[in-house]
Write a protein that holds these residues in place. Structure first.
Motif, PDB file in Angstrom:
ATOM      1  N   THR A 188      -6.205   5.609  -9.142  1.00 23.94           N
ATOM      2  CA  THR A 188      -4.744   5.520  -9.042  1.00 23.94           C
ATOM      3  C   THR A 188      -4.330   4.362  -8.145  1.00 23.94           C
ATOM      4  O   THR A 188      -3.393   3.619  -8.451  1.00 23.94           O
ATOM      5  N   GLY A 189      -5.047   4.201  -7.032  1.00 22.41           N
ATOM      6  CA  GLY A 189      -4.727   3.093  -6.131  1.00 22.41           C
ATOM      7  C   GLY A 189      -4.890   1.739  -6.791  1.00 22.41           C
ATOM      8  O   GLY A 189      -4.071   0.826  -6.578  1.00 22.41           O
ATOM      9  N   ASP A 190      -5.935   1.596  -7.604  1.00 20.03           N
ATOM     10  CA  ASP A 190      -6.124   0.347  -8.351  1.00 20.03           C
ATOM     11  C   ASP A 190      -4.946   0.096  -9.286  1.00 20.03           C
ATOM     12  O   ASP A 190      -4.458  -1.038  -9.406  1.00 20.03           O
TER      13      ASP A 190
END
Length: 344
Positions: free
Chosen positions: A18-20
């Motif tokens: 998700t962070g990517d």
């Protein structure tokens, strides 16, 4: 060429966290800001493996902070999932922080499956099953609560003023969104700007826009009908490469339309290895025919043609070009290239 804007679902690839995906969205937004796009909207979806856009206001704050001139907004917030006051407070704060740069696009669909929809509406006990029926009233409440004067409520014989924020000096631009004629009728009745989800549906676009324009009633905020078009796009140096890059999203839409399990967004190579099932080739061809897929010259001509066909001066691009295996997880180069080539 018409003015260009961006719709982003914050896709999550099979090689991303998700962070990517959020990092890739911020990089994409910076490209849109640099090359002259008008607005950047985030859509609301829940409990989907390939979509990280679960909370548009949070993402809007990130995108607005990472850019300088784009209008940033929701495409849209699904109002029946939320208490109107919460939506009004969120967007009043965003407008206060980024004055003149915030759009609030409001939709009526759940944006998720029935179980997640139940959790959204009942988890805190504050939103009921009547929210869809009360949608027009909820829209009015959001509009009124964001005005500097707020809205008056009569409780136990006393009048209470309810404001989304203590001292508003401006309000976001508010749009109604839809994939049927319901929101077209409501937007026309209330004198609000309106967008039909052409990128998702494709059927009924002309009828919905004509209905909106023919029934439009001027309001203090809007003297004439205002609408634009949304479209899926994959653009590359060659038409063949653009078609390769469109395949992961086409397979994702096949799964959505045919009730198959949803997965993270495939890479181009993963999509090619899977291929299109014979039973769904007609569906894929029909969807691809409505999208903008090609080299820069073909794509710009297609966007201009769509704008002329529907009589709009703005087209919102949903960049769907997939990534190849080995791409840096924190960026989406093919999506960025789609925006750059269309804006060139």
């Amino acid at each position: 060429m018409p003015a260009l804007s961006v719709l982003d679902l914050v896709p999550v690839r099979s090689d991303q966290t998700t962070g990517d995906a959020i990092a890739a969205t911020l990089a994409l937004a910076r490209v849109a800001d640099q090359v002259g796009y008008t607005r950047y909207w985030i859509a609301e979806h829940h409990n989907m493996p390939a979509v990280a856009a679960t909370n548009p206001p949070v993402l809007i704050s990130m995108v607005a902070s990472a850019t300088a001139r784009l209008r940033v907004g929701s495409g849209g917030v699904m109002l029946p999932n939320h208490a109107p006051l919460v939506v009004a407070e969120q967007f009043a704060l965003l407008e206060a922080a980024f004055p003149g740069r915030i759009d609030l696009g409001i939709g009526r669909a759940p944006g998720t499956d029935p179980v997640t929809g139940w959790a959204l509406r009942h988890g805190a006990g504050g939103v009921t099953d009547e929210a869809v029926t009360l949608f027009p009233e909820y829209v009015d409440n959001v509009l009124a609560m964001m005005e500097p004067g707020g809205v008056g409520l009569a409780v136990q014989g006393r009048r209470h003023v309810l404001r989304a924020t203590p001292t508003a000096t401006s309000v976001p631009q508010i749009w109604l969104l839809g994939s049927s004629d319901y929101s077209a009728r409501l937007a026309a009745e209330k004198g609000m700007p309106y967008v039909f989800a052409h990128h998702f549906s494709g059927d009924g676009t002309r009828e919905a826009i004509e209905l909106y324009r023919s029934r439009f009633t001027p309001s203090p905020e809007l003297a004439e009908p205002r609408t634009f078009l949304t479209v899926n796009a994959a653009v590359a140096a060659t038409s063949e490469e653009a078609q390769r890059r469109a395949l992961p999203q086409l397979l994702q839409m096949v799964a959505l339309r045919t009730g198959q399990p949803l997965t993270a967004q495939r890479t181009v190579e993963e999509a090619e290895a899977e291929g299109v099932p014979d039973a769904h080739r007609g569906l894929v061809q029909a969807m691809a025919a409505r999208w903008v897929i090609g080299d820069a010259e073909q794509a710009r001509a297609r966007v201009a043609e769509l704008a002329a066909t529907y009589g709009v001066d703005e087209v919102m691009i949903h960049p769907v070009a997939g990534a190849t295996t080995g791409t840096d997880a924190g960026i989406s180069p093919a999506r960025e290239e789609t925006l750059r080539l269309l804006a060139a």
